[in-house]
Structures are given as C-alpha cells and as structure tokens.
Design an enzyme around this catalytic site. Sequence first.
Site, PDB file in Angstrom:
ATOM      1  N   GLY A   1       9.431   9.817  -4.184  1.00 28.96           N
ATOM      2  CA  GLY A   1       9.726  10.414  -5.483  1.00 28.96           C
ATOM      3  C   GLY A   1       8.605  11.247  -6.066  1.00 28.96           C
ATOM      4  O   GLY A   1       7.596  11.550  -5.422  1.00 28.96           O
TER       5      GLY A   1
ATOM      6  N   CYS B   1      -1.110   8.757  -0.094  1.00 24.25           N
ATOM      7  CA  CYS B   1       0.217   9.338  -0.317  1.00 24.25           C
ATOM      8  C   CYS B   1       0.547   9.371  -1.820  1.00 24.25           C
ATOM      9  O   CYS B   1      -0.137  10.037  -2.576  1.00 24.25           O
ATOM     10  CB  CYS B   1       1.250   8.562   0.491  1.00 24.25           C
ATOM     11  SG  CYS B   1       2.872   9.336   0.593  1.00 24.25           S
TER      12      CYS B   1
ATOM     13  N   GLN C   1      -1.646  10.855  -5.090  1.00 23.45           N
ATOM     14  CA  GLN C   1      -1.163  11.798  -6.094  1.00 23.45           C
ATOM     15  C   GLN C   1      -1.328  11.233  -7.510  1.00 23.45           C
ATOM     16  O   GLN C   1      -1.763  11.940  -8.425  1.00 23.45           O
ATOM     17  CB  GLN C   1       0.297  12.137  -5.802  1.00 23.45           C
ATOM     18  CG  GLN C   1       0.504  12.877  -4.488  1.00 23.45           C
ATOM     19  CD  GLN C   1       1.920  12.757  -3.967  1.00 23.45           C
ATOM     20  OE1 GLN C   1       2.799  12.169  -4.602  1.00 23.45           O
ATOM     21  NE2 GLN C   1       2.162  13.317  -2.785  1.00 23.45           N
TER      22      GLN C   1
ATOM     23  N   GLY D   1       6.284  15.416  -0.127  1.00 27.64           N
ATOM     24  CA  GLY D   1       6.874  16.649  -0.627  1.00 27.64           C
ATOM     25  C   GLY D   1       6.219  17.131  -1.904  1.00 27.64           C
ATOM     26  O   GLY D   1       6.588  18.177  -2.438  1.00 27.64           O
TER      27      GLY D   1
ATOM     28  N   HIS E   1      -1.301   9.313   6.007  1.00 31.35           N
ATOM     29  CA  HIS E   1      -1.107   7.890   6.295  1.00 31.35           C
ATOM     30  C   HIS E   1      -2.110   7.414   7.337  1.00 31.35           C
ATOM     31  O   HIS E   1      -1.856   7.508   8.544  1.00 31.35           O
ATOM     32  CB  HIS E   1       0.320   7.643   6.791  1.00 31.35           C
ATOM     33  CG  HIS E   1       1.337   7.663   5.704  1.00 31.35           C
ATOM     34  ND1 HIS E   1       1.983   6.522   5.259  1.00 31.35           N
ATOM     35  CD2 HIS E   1       1.814   8.668   4.949  1.00 31.35           C
ATOM     36  CE1 HIS E   1       2.819   6.837   4.288  1.00 31.35           C
ATOM     37  NE2 HIS E   1       2.730   8.135   4.085  1.00 31.35           N
TER      38      HIS E   1
ATOM     39  N   GLU F   1      -2.848   4.508   8.301  1.00 36.45           N
ATOM     40  CA  GLU F   1      -2.456   3.317   9.077  1.00 36.45           C
ATOM     41  C   GLU F   1      -1.856   3.681  10.426  1.00 36.45           C
ATOM     42  O   GLU F   1      -1.691   2.826  11.302  1.00 36.45           O
ATOM     43  CB  GLU F   1      -1.464   2.463   8.270  1.00 36.45           C
ATOM     44  CG  GLU F   1      -0.019   2.911   8.306  1.00 36.45           C
ATOM     45  CD  GLU F   1       0.285   4.102   7.430  1.00 36.45           C
ATOM     46  OE1 GLU F   1       1.434   4.568   7.446  1.00 36.45           O
ATOM     47  OE2 GLU F   1      -0.629   4.559   6.712  1.00 36.45           O
TER      48      GLU F   1
END
Length: 395
Positions: A258, A285, A289, A329, A369, A371
Amino acid sequence: MTRKQDDSGWAEPKATALLVLADGTVLDGFGFGAAGQAVGEVCFNTAMTGYEEILTDPSYAGQIITFTFPHIGNVGTNEEDIETVNMAATPGARGVILHSRITEPSNFRATRHLDQWLNSRGIIGLAGLDTRALTGLIRSKGMPNAVIAHAPSGEFDLAALKKEAREWPGLVGMDLVPMVTSGQRFSWDETPWVWGKGYGRQDAPKFHVVAIDYGIKRNILRQLAATGAKVTVVPATTSAADILALAPDGVFLSNGPGDPAATGEYAVPVIRELIAKGLPTFGICLGHQMLGIAVGAKTMKMHQGHHGANHPVKDLTTGKVEITSMNHGFAVDRASLPKNAEETHVSLFDGSNCGIALRDRPVFSVQYHPEASPGPRDSHYLFDRFVGLIRAGKK
C-alpha cells in the site's frame, strides 16, 4: 482447455480467464488456480525463481503479478517456502499471469502442483498471455488497475468486469496494512534453512529486537534470529509506549503493502517517538518509506515500480554494488530528504533512492529486501550493520 467447434470443424480453444484493464482493454487466456475474480494493480516481476515466496509476500497485497520469465511452476510448491507469518492466512498477490501453462513439478522438495496450491490459497491465475507485450504496456503507460477473472465455463459478465476495473481507486491513498499485519504480539526463534538440516532455533539470544509487522516475511524474522536476537513481533498499530515497555535493544520496521503516506498516518508518529529515544532502528521497503516520512521526506508513486530479484543497487558508503530483490511501487523522494538524512543506496537502474541513514541517530533503512527470499544474498550484511548499532548502543 475448453474447445469450441465452428461450422468448419475447427476446434478453437475457448478462453476461461480474462484480464480486464481500467481503460477497457480485454486480454484473454486460460484459467488456473482459484475460480472467481479479483481487482488490483498489475505489475511485472522479472525474477526467474522464487515464485512461491513472491506470491506469499504480503507486500504484494492489492497487486496482480505478471511474471516475465515464461516457465513458472516447474519446481512445484512446498510448505517451507511460504513467506506469510500465518501459514493459514492468504495475504499476498491477488492474481498471477503467466506466459506458458504450468508443467508438472520436477523437484525433490515439491509437495503440490502450483495449480492446486493457488486454488487452495484463493489466488486466480491466467496463462497463455503475451507477457512481453503486457510488460511493454506497463513500461510505457505505468501499472494499470485491472480485474483478473477465471471462469471454467468461459462465461463472463464483461460489462461488470470493465466497470469494476474502471472504478477501483488504485493504491494511492490506500492503507492495506490492516489486511496483512498480525493480530497480536508473538515471539520468533526460527533461524534460516540449512541444507540437510532444515530450519534451526535461536536458543541463546544476546539482545532483544522488536519487529513492527506491516506485512513482515518469515525469512526476515529468521535473519534477525540468526544474528543472535530474541525477536518480538508486534502489530502495526502498537503504540510507542507499548514497544518501549518491552525494553528492546533495537527496532525493526518491516516491509508491507500500500501507500506509505496512508499507513503513515498512524505509523509515522510511533516511528518518530522511537527515533527520538535513540533506539537503533532498521527499516526495509514500506518501513524505509515511512522512516523517510518520519524524518521529513516525502514519498511518491512510481511509474512501473521495482519488482524482481536482479536489481543492481550501489551502497554509497562502501562503493559496493549488490544485486537485490525488490518489490515496491512507491519510493522516497531523494530531493525531499532533510539535512540530517544521508542517502546511502541508489538504484543503478533508474537512480531512485534505495537507502538512507540519519547522521545524528543510529537509524538506517533500505528500499529493497535484504533477507533474499527470493533473490541473491548480497545484502545480508545489512543485518550485521544493524547488530553493530545495537552493540554500540549497549556499550
């Protein structure tokens, strides 16, 4: 495959799945996985492996994934590679689009065919589409809103599907974290998978990390446990006071789906308070943000986003280039970063921001990411960097 015979005797295959874009474009193919329909944003993912991890990544909530690699499903699925923390839950992608129909699995770890696995998880699939053309459309026009529909009968209410695709508001302004966050606090001690041994356990933790779950993945928690951490996972709406009451040595801000500005309405004030307390903090991620927003930066919607396991990123603090897994995104607007925030990582694809660190606090984050589930392991060093901040803080 259903075939419809015309007067000439030619048996023409009948479409059993549709992708209906918001602009009215209709693309057809053959359905697999769950029957039904789902609305979301269409993105493309360039990874060649790791489709099970991708499809169960909570960060893909609200999205329909087009795989650019044509052969997906060839190693089947298993119960060890699922990334959602709750194995019974189904947060993640709303649909999947493939070029080629799924072949029989050929892997010693496979327990189920991808078709059966998708059906059990309620994920709708469409195969037989020209995914190169769809990827080209996304690259030129951006990620479209769309409805993916699968009806074994081949009968669709096209007008209703077009209306749903056209009227879906899209991900901007949408908080999807409540769909994927855990409902209660829990502890985690599972460590990464080792060949011939499987997953291990952390039974001698040296410090305590609280991970805020905005849609966290299992392998992130395993990597944290592997560093020697006792890991406590808390829901996304947990207050700063409740987190501080757990006496953490460090805080982890997880990935998630989202619009970060929407989730940030309740998450950012908590992050700001934790930063003010001087706690070592590591975000990835969505966590990256919202950390950016918390220190005064802004986020923006990207044209086509970054989704794949082959994205080159440069660590400006070391000069090292790493190949990373990405799924986002939205991005932090580098031009809006405050003076106390240093840009530490940049994408070598488009120059977008991929990492920040505060000059006056033990706080940093990355857009990708680390991981590596799926993807290369180039970025595992970031967990050690986090541990270094924790150890410095304890001294």
